[in-house]
Design a protein around this motif. Structure first.
Motif, PDB file in Angstrom:
ATOM      1  N   ARG A   1      -9.504   4.733   0.988  1.00 18.07           N
ATOM      2  CA  ARG A   1      -8.267   3.203  -0.334  1.00 18.07           C
ATOM      3  C   ARG A   1      -9.342   2.674  -1.486  1.00 18.07           C
ATOM      4  NH1 ARG A   1     -10.223  -1.941  -0.567  1.00 18.07           N
ATOM      5  NH2 ARG A   1      -8.003  -2.761  -0.532  1.00 18.07           N
TER       6      ARG A   1
ATOM      7  N   GLU B   1      -2.517  -1.148  -3.734  1.00 19.81           N
ATOM      8  CA  GLU B   1      -3.480  -0.525  -3.152  1.00 19.81           C
ATOM      9  C   GLU B   1      -3.232   0.714  -2.697  1.00 19.81           C
ATOM     10  OE1 GLU B   1      -6.148  -1.356   0.938  1.00 19.81           O
ATOM     11  OE2 GLU B   1      -4.322  -2.371   0.823  1.00 19.81           O
TER      12      GLU B   1
ATOM     13  N   TYR C   1      -4.278   4.694  -0.593  1.00 18.05           N
ATOM     14  CA  TYR C   1      -4.945   4.655   0.835  1.00 18.05           C
ATOM     15  C   TYR C   1      -5.033   6.386   0.537  1.00 18.05           C
ATOM     16  CZ  TYR C   1      -5.193   6.446   5.618  1.00 18.05           C
ATOM     17  OH  TYR C   1      -5.279   7.207   6.889  1.00 18.05           O
TER      18      TYR C   1
ATOM     19  N   CYS D   1       0.718  -1.271  -0.204  1.00 18.35           N
ATOM     20  CA  CYS D   1      -0.300   0.228   0.017  1.00 18.35           C
ATOM     21  C   CYS D   1       0.725   1.603  -0.168  1.00 18.35           C
ATOM     22  CB  CYS D   1      -0.898  -0.100   1.227  1.00 18.35           C
ATOM     23  SG  CYS D   1      -2.247   1.591   1.003  1.00 18.35           S
TER      24      CYS D   1
END
Length: 160
Positions: free
Chosen positions: A156, A115, A117, A79
């Motif tokens: 997210r 991912e 965020y 992430c």
């Protein structure tokens, strides 16, 4: 003509002024945000961190926006944080924020992240609408340790 390019040392002052102007415009110029974060004054240095990228939008050489990705401490390994999306009032509504985000998303994918965020504030409702449009999902708690304790919206997006 608008160009989007990686941040350079000479962009530091203009993007710091722009960030603080936008936060002030929306009433989000408070402690616990990038408004008081000392790294805001030297984003070029901050984004020399491995796997970090920051993109500056310029209109005929004048800084009118920025957005990037940063491997914030405490995030899961796959992430990365989408950070510092700001567009000048004069350049909103033409898709520039979306272009900056897409450039940042492309950078995240090219770095192998799965991912994205982000942290934001309700006051920045224009950006929140863009995040929703680009299919970011709300979270009920923060990831990582950005130090921006005033941010109380967390979102997210899967990149895979």
């Amino acid at each position: 003509m608008i160009s989007i390019e990686k941040i350079q040392p000479e962009d530091n002052q203009a993007i710091a002024v722009l960030i603080r102007e936008v936060l002030t415009e929306f009433g989000a110029n408070k402690p616990g945000t990038v408004f008081t974060d000392p790294t805001t004054d030297d984003l070029y240095l901050l984004f020399q961190t491995p796997k970090a990228h920051y993109f500056i939008a310029k209109d005929n050489g004048v800084v009118v926006g920025g957005c990037g990705i940063y491997p914030t401490t405490g995030l899961p390994e796959e992430c990365v944080e989408l950070v510092k999306l700001y567009v000048s009032k004069s350049h909103r509504g033409i898709g520039l924020g979306k272009q900056l985000m897409e450039q940042s998303i492309h950078a995240a994918i090219s770095e192998g992240y799965g991912e994205l965020y982000l942290e934001t504030l309700p006051e920045l409702h224009i950006a929140v609408g863009l995040y929703e449009h680009l299919e970011f999902e709300y979270l009920d708690h923060p990831y990582g340790d950005s130090g921006h304790f005033a941010c109380d919206l967390w979102m997210r997006k899967n990149l895979i």
